[in-house]
Design a protein around this motif. Structure first.
Motif, mmCIF file in Angstrom:
data_model
loop_
_atom_site.group_PDB
_atom_site.id
_atom_site.type_symbol
_atom_site.label_atom_id
_atom_site.label_comp_id
_atom_site.label_asym_id
_atom_site.label_seq_id
_atom_site.Cartn_x
_atom_site.Cartn_y
_atom_site.Cartn_z
ATOM 1 N N ALA A 414 1.564 1.889 9.727
ATOM 2 C CA ALA A 414 2.687 2.103 8.806
ATOM 3 C C ALA A 414 2.142 2.166 7.381
ATOM 4 N N ARG A 415 2.479 3.233 6.675
ATOM 5 C CA ARG A 415 2.007 3.458 5.304
ATOM 6 C C ARG A 415 3.209 3.652 4.402
ATOM 7 N N LEU A 416 3.179 3.007 3.234
ATOM 8 C CA LEU A 416 4.302 3.062 2.300
ATOM 9 C C LEU A 416 3.762 3.174 0.886
ATOM 10 N N LEU A 427 2.635 2.258 -6.331
ATOM 11 C CA LEU A 427 2.415 1.038 -5.568
ATOM 12 C C LEU A 427 2.456 1.389 -4.084
ATOM 13 N N GLY A 428 1.582 0.784 -3.302
ATOM 14 C CA GLY A 428 1.562 1.133 -1.893
ATOM 15 C C GLY A 428 1.052 0.017 -1.017
ATOM 16 N N GLY A 429 1.170 0.238 0.269
ATOM 17 C CA GLY A 429 0.680 -0.723 1.243
ATOM 18 C C GLY A 429 0.507 -0.070 2.598
ATOM 19 N N THR A 452 -4.605 -5.202 10.459
ATOM 20 C CA THR A 452 -5.060 -5.077 9.078
ATOM 21 C C THR A 452 -3.842 -4.858 8.189
ATOM 22 N N THR A 453 -3.952 -5.294 6.974
ATOM 23 C CA THR A 453 -2.901 -5.036 5.981
ATOM 24 C C THR A 453 -3.565 -4.805 4.636
ATOM 25 N N LYS A 471 -7.324 -1.863 -4.992
ATOM 26 C CA LYS A 471 -6.968 -2.007 -3.589
ATOM 27 C C LYS A 471 -7.449 -3.370 -3.093
ATOM 28 N N LEU A 472 -6.648 -3.999 -2.253
ATOM 29 C CA LEU A 472 -7.020 -5.270 -1.630
ATOM 30 C C LEU A 472 -6.491 -5.254 -0.208
ATOM 31 N N LEU A 473 -7.329 -5.622 0.752
ATOM 32 C CA LEU A 473 -6.905 -5.568 2.147
ATOM 33 C C LEU A 473 -7.574 -6.682 2.939
#
Length: 874
Positions: A414-416, A427-429, A452-453, A471-473
Motif C-alpha cells: 500500500a502506497r500513499l 508527504l507519503g508512506g 516493512t513500513t 525518508k525513514l523506514l
C-alpha cells in the motif's frame, strides 16, 4: 521614465527569456453540434469548422525559444463521451517526413503528442502520441515530471500524409481520463511536435530547458462544460494453448519430450470512482513475455531481473519506493514485483532412483491493484496478490509423492502520497506485508511473516529549483529460530563474520528488525549549474527481501555531486554536460569501508554524433562479502576509464562502439570490456539490430570455497580470469501499427579459469598480498581422476582437505519469436515460439569456437503457444 519600460523589457528578453514566454496560453474549445468527426486522419469533417486553428509553437530543442523550422497547428473539440484533437504538422519537404512502423511506445520517426491534465492539479498529466505512420505512444506524468509509459489506454488515432505535411486525428474517450464532476472545466493542455530529421522539439506552451516542472507549466484548455465523468469497466478474458518439446531423458518419467499446456484466465479494469481504478487478474499467464537474458553470477548476491509482465509493469511507478537515494542504488526497493510468482525456493531431497518434476514458477491465483489520484491531492496505490502452494512431484520406481517447494503466500503493498501546495510539499508512506501459510514444517526456514513500513517527505523551494527529500523506514520479520538464523547469516548481513564485533548471531531469535533512511538535497533546475548531497544508512538488521530487493545492510553512505549543463548549440557542439561526484561509506561500527569519485563528460555534436567519456577512481575497499561469512578482506584502489561513441541516430544505419579499461593498484585486478551496436532500418517497417559484447576480467583474489582444518575454517581463494561473449540480435517487422513480428536471440558464452590458489591468513592487512598464503607445489596436488585439488598443509603426505576444481564454462542460447496482433483496441492475439539450449564444460579456458560447436549440438527445448484475449467494455 519613458525609457524605463522598453529598457526593462530589453533586459528581460536577453537575460530572462523564459519570463516573457511563461505566460499561460489558453485554447477555447466548443462542444460538437451534430455529427462527430470520423477518425480517419483527414480532418475534413464539418465539425472541425466550429473551432479555430491554434499555432505559434516555440522551439525547445535544439535552439531554445527559437521559431520552429516547420509550422504546427491544432484544434480541439468534445462531445459527451470523447475529446477530439486534430494536429496539422506542416512540412515544406513532405518527402523527408520520417515514417517508421513499430510497436506501441516505440517513438520512432516524426511524431506528435498531446498532453491532457484533466485533474488540473499541475502535477498529473496523460500523454497521447502518434508517429507519422500511426504508431501509438502513451503514458502518465506524475509528480509534475515523472514519466511512466507503462499505461496503455484505449483511444483512437489515425494519420495521413499529403503535400502540406502530415495530419493526426485523435479521439480520446473520457473514460480514459480522470476528473471530478463540475459544470465547467479548465484542464491543462500541451501539444508537442518532434521533427526527426533535425531532432527538433517544439511546444505550443513553451517550457524552458532548465524548468523545474513539466505538467505545472502546460497551457490551459477552456470551454468544456456539462460533461459527466465516465467510469470505465473492461473485462478481458484470455485462452492459451501450447506445446513444449524438450529432450527426452531415458528413465525419467517426467521428461518424455512432449508436454501440452493450456490455461485460461481473466484480466479486468474497473473505475471504482472518478479517481480510482481497480485492475485485477485471475490466474494470469505471461507466456508471451520475453525471456530474461543469460548471465552468470559468481557474487554472493542474487541476480536482479527487470519486470516484464504486463500486469506488474502497468502503473508500477506508483509503487516504487527506492530504499536509498542515488542512481547507484536504483535497484534497491521496498517492492520488487518479481517476488510474486517467483521460482520455488525449495528443492526436494532425492534418492538415487528418484526423479522430480518441479514447477518453474509459482502460480499466481489472483492479484489486484487499486490506484489513482483524488481531486484533493491523494495518490493511492494498493496491490494484493496470492500465490498458490507449489509441490514437486517425486517418482520413485513408479510410486508418486509430493513435497512442498513453495508455500501459499500473500503479498500486500500500500502506497500513499499527499500533494500540498501544487506539489511543493509531498508527504507519503508505504506498507508492505508478506505472509506465508505453511502446511508442514518442511519450509519453515522461510520467515512466516515480513513487514516493512516507510515514511517520506519532499520539499521544493524557489519554483522547485531546490529540493529536499527525506525518508525513514523499518522492517520486521518473524518465524522459527531456523528462519531467523538463515536471515542473520544471509549475504545481506553476515552477522557471523569474525571481525564484525558489533554483530552476533542470536540463535534464539524469532523476530528480526531493522531500519534505514536517507536525505537528499539538491539544486535540480534553473540555470546551467546543478549540485547536491545525499546521505543513506541501513541498519544491520534491515530485511526487505521477502517482497523487496536489497543487496547490503549495515552501512552509512554519503555522496556529493555537481553538474554543468549546456543545452543550446555552440561551436561544433549541439549540447553538452559535465558531472562529477564522490562517495564514502562506513559500517555501523564506524569502520571506513570505501571511497571513490567519478567524472563524466557527455556531448552531442552538430553532425548528430555523440560522445561520452568517464573516469572513476576508488580507494581501498573493505569487502565484507567476498568470503561468504568469513572475515573482511581489504582490496587496493582501482580506476576505470570508459568511452562511448554513437553515429547520427537519424540515419537508416546507426552504429555505436563502447569500451572500458579498469586497473587495480598493486596489479590486483585488470578489466577490459568492449562492444558495439548496429541498428539498421532498410524499410520503414523493418528494424534489424545486433549488440555483441566481450568482457575480460582478471582478479588476483576471488572466493573459491570454505573448508575445515584443525576445527578451523579455511577460506580458499584464487586468481580468476573471467571471459564472456554475448551476441544479442533483434528483428522487428511491423505490417501495420497493430500487427508486428519480433524476434530476439542471444547466444551467451562464459568461462571462469581459476589458478594460483591461496588461503586467507591475515584478512584486512593493509598490504593486499600479505592477506594470503599461496599454496606451494608441495602443498597442493591436482587429482585428475576426481577433478579436485588435494591440500597437504602439515607436510606429512596425507590430504588435510580438498576442494573440487572450480574451472567451468557455460554456454546458452535463448530466443523468442512473437507475432502480436491487436485486432481491435484492447484485444490481442499472440503466437509465441521460444527456444532455449545450454550446457556446461569443466574447462576454464575460453575456447569460443569449441563452445559454439557445443551450443549447436546441445538439444533444444522449444515452446509453442497461442494466446487470445478479448476486451469487453461496459
Amino acid at each position: 521614465m519613458k525609457y524605463f519600460l522598453p529598457g526593462f523589457i530589453f533586459i528581460c528578453f536577453f537575460l530572462f527569456p523564459d519570463v516573457l514566454f511563461s505566460q499561460v496560453r489558453v485554447y477555447n474549445t466548443t462542444k460538437i453540434v451534430g455529427k462527430a468527426p470520423v477518425i480517419d486522419g483527414r480532418i475534413d469533417d464539418p465539425a472541425w469548422n466550429s473551432v479555430e486553428w491554434q499555432d505559434d509553437f516555440t522551439q525547445k530543442e535544439p535552439y531554445e525559444f527559437a521559431k520552429p523550422s516547420q509550422k504546427t497547428a491544432f484544434k480541439v473539440l468534445y462531445d459527451d463521451n470523447n475529446l477530439y484533437v486534430a494536429v496539422r504538422a506542416f512540412d515544406d519537404e513532405p518527402d523527408k517526413i520520417e515514417k517508421r512502423l513499430g510497436r506501441r511506445d516505440n517513438f520512432e520517426g516524426d511524431w506528435i503528442a498531446v498532453g491532457i491534465s484533466s485533474h488540473f492539479d499541475h502535477l498529473t498529466g496523460y500523454g497521447f502520441s502518434v508517429n507519422a505512420l500511426g504508431v501509438k505512444g502513451d503514458g502518465i506524468v506524475t509528480n509534475d515530471t515523472k514519466w511512466d509509459d507503462t499505461w496503455n489506454p484505449v483511444y483512437y488515432v489515425k494519420t495521413s500524409i499529403d503535400d502540406k505535411g502530415w495530419v493526426a486525428e485523435f479521439k480520446i474517450p473520457f473514460n480514459q481520463l480522470r476528473f471530478g464532476k463540475k459544470e465547467q472545466y479548465v484542464w491543462g493542455l500541451e501539444v508537442m511536435r518532434y521533427l526527426f530529421r533535425k531532432e527538433e522539439t517544439s511546444l505550443w506552451q513553451m517550457v524552458p530547458q532548465d524548468a523545474s516542472g513539466w505538467v505545472s507549466m502546460w497551457g490551459e484548455l477552456h470551454g468544456i462544460k456539462n460533461i459527466k465523468p465516465k467510469k470505465e469497466i473492461a473485462l478481458t478474458p484470455y485462452l492459451m494453448g501450447g506445446l513444449e518439446k524438450s529432450p527426452k531423458e531415458e528413465g525419467n518419467p517426467f521428461k518424455t519430450g512432449t508436454d501440452w499446456k493450456y490455461n485460461g484466465g481473466l484480466d479486468g479494469k474497473i473505475a471504482v470512482t472518478n479517481d480510482l481504478t481497480l485492475n485485477f487478474t485471475i490466474n494470469p499467464d505471461f507466456g508471451q513475455v520475453e525471456a530474461d537474458p543469460s548471465q552468470v553470477n559468481l557474487t554472493a548476491f542474487e541476480t536482479y531481473f527487470n519486470e516484464r509482465r504486463p500486469f506488474f509493469i502497468e502503473g508500477a511507478a506508483i509503487f516504487k519506493y527506492p530504499l536509498l537515494a542515488g542512481s547507484g542504488w536504483s535497484r534497491e526497493n521496498l517492492f520488487y514485483s518479481r517476488r510474486i510468482g517467483r521460482a520455488p525456493q525449495g528443492y526436494p531431497n532425492l534418492k538415487a532412483d528418484e526423479y522430480a518434476k518441479i514447477p518453474g514458477y509459482t502460480r499466481i491465483l489472483g492479484a489486484f491493484k487499486l490506484s489513482g489520484k483524488t481531486q484533493n491531492g491523494w495518490t493511492i496505490g494498493v496491490m494484493e496478490s496470492l500465490t498458490n502452494n507449489e509441490y514437486a512431484t517425486i517418482d520413485s520406481v513408479g510410486i508418486r509423492s509430493k513435497q512442498m517447494v513453495e508455500p501459499m503466500t500473500n503479498y500486500f503493498v500500500a502506497r500513499l502520497q499527499k500533494d500540498i501546495v501544487r506539489g511543493k510539499t509531498i508527504l507519503g508512506g508505504i506498507v508492505t506485508a508478506t505472509n506465508r501459510f505453511f502446511r508442514d514444517s518442511s519450509m519453515m526456514y522461510l520467515p512466516k511473516a515480513a513487514y516493512t513500513t516507510g515514511m517520506d517527505f519532499e520539499q521544493y523551494w524557489l519554483d522547485k529549483t531546490y529540493s529536499l527529500k527525506m525518508k525513514l523506514l523499518g522492517s520486521t520479520i518473524s518465524g522459527t529460530e531456523e528462519a531467523m538464523i538463515e536471515r542473520q547469516t544471509a549475504p545481506q548481513r553476515y552477522f557471523q563474520r569474525p571481525d564484525a564485533t558489533h554483530l552476533q548471531v542470536d540463535s534464539s531469535l524469532t523476530l528480526l528488525s531493522g531500519y534505514a533512511g536517507s536525505a537528499d538535497f539538491g539544486k535540480i533546475a534553473k540555470g546551467h549549474w546543478r549540485y547536491g548531497a545525499k546521505l543513506n544508512f541501513t541498519s544491520p538488521g534491515l530485511s526487505i527481501n521477502d517482497v523487496g530487493y536489497m543487496r547490503r545492510a549495515d552501512f552509512i553512505n554519503e555522496t556529493t555531486w555537481v553538474e554543468y549543463v549546456l543545452w543550446n548549440p555552440f561551436s561544433i557542439f549541439r549540447k553538452m554536460n559535465f558531472r562529477v561526484n564522490q562517495w564514502m561509506g562506513w559500517d555501523f561500527k564506524g569502520t571506513w569501508l570505501y571511497s571513490g569519485m567519478r567524472a563524466h563528460f557527455n556531448t552531442q555534436f552538430k553532425n548528430y554524433w555523440s560522445f561520452s567519456l568517464a573516469f572513476s577512481g576508488e580507494g581501498f575497499d573493505i569487502d565484507r562479502h567476498q568470503l561468504r561469512g568469513g572475515p573482511s578482506v581489504r582490496t587496493p584502489g582501482q580506476s576505470n576509464l570508459s568511452v562511448r561513441i554513437k553515429s547520427d541516430g537519424r540515419k537508416k544505419l546507426v552504429a555505436g562502439v563502447s569500451a572500458s579499461k579498469g586497473w587495480g593498484a598493486q596489479n590486483w585486478r585488470n578489466d577490459f570490456n568492449a562492444g558495439f551496436t548496429i541498428n539498421y532500418q532498410p524499410l520503414s517497417s523493418l528494424q534489424l539490430s545486433i549488440d555483441p559484447l566481450y568482457v575480460n576480467n582478471n582478479t588476483s583474489m576471488y572466493y573459491v570455497t570454505t573448508e575445515e582444518y584443525n576445527n578451523q575454517p579455511v577460506y580458499v581463494v584464487g586468481t580468476l580470469e573471467r571471459k564472456s561473449f554475448q551476441f544479442n540480435f533483434r528483428i522487428n517487422y511491423s505490417l501495420t501499427p497493430d500487427l508486428s513480428i519480433q524476434y530476439w536471440g542471444q547466444p551467451y558464452f562464459f568461462s571462469g579459469d581459476y589458478s594460483s590458489f591461496q588461503k586467507v591468513t591475515d584478512a584486512g592487512n593493509n598490504n593486499f598480498y600479505n592477506q594470503f598464503h599461496t599454496y606451494t607445489d608441495d602443498e597442493i596436488t591436482y587429482d585428475e581422476t576426481d577433478n579436485a585439488y588435494l591440500i597437504d598443509e602439515s607436510g606429512d603426505g596425507q590430504t588435510d582437505y580438498s576442494f573440487s576444481n572450480p574451472d567451468f564454462s557455460f554456454y546458452e542460447f535463448r530466443s523468442n519469436f512473437v507475432i502480436r496482433w491487436e485486432y481491435i483496441p484492447g484485444s490481442t492475439a499472440y503466437f509465441v515460439w521460444s527456444q532455449g539450449r545450454n550446457g556446461f564444460a569443466d574447462q576454464g579456458e575460453f575456447y569460443l569456437q569449441d563452445r559454439v560447436v557445443d551450443l549447436f549440438e546441445a538439444a533444444p527445448s522449444n515452446v509453442f503457444l497461442i494466446k487470445v484475449s478479448y476486451r469487453l467494455s461496459f
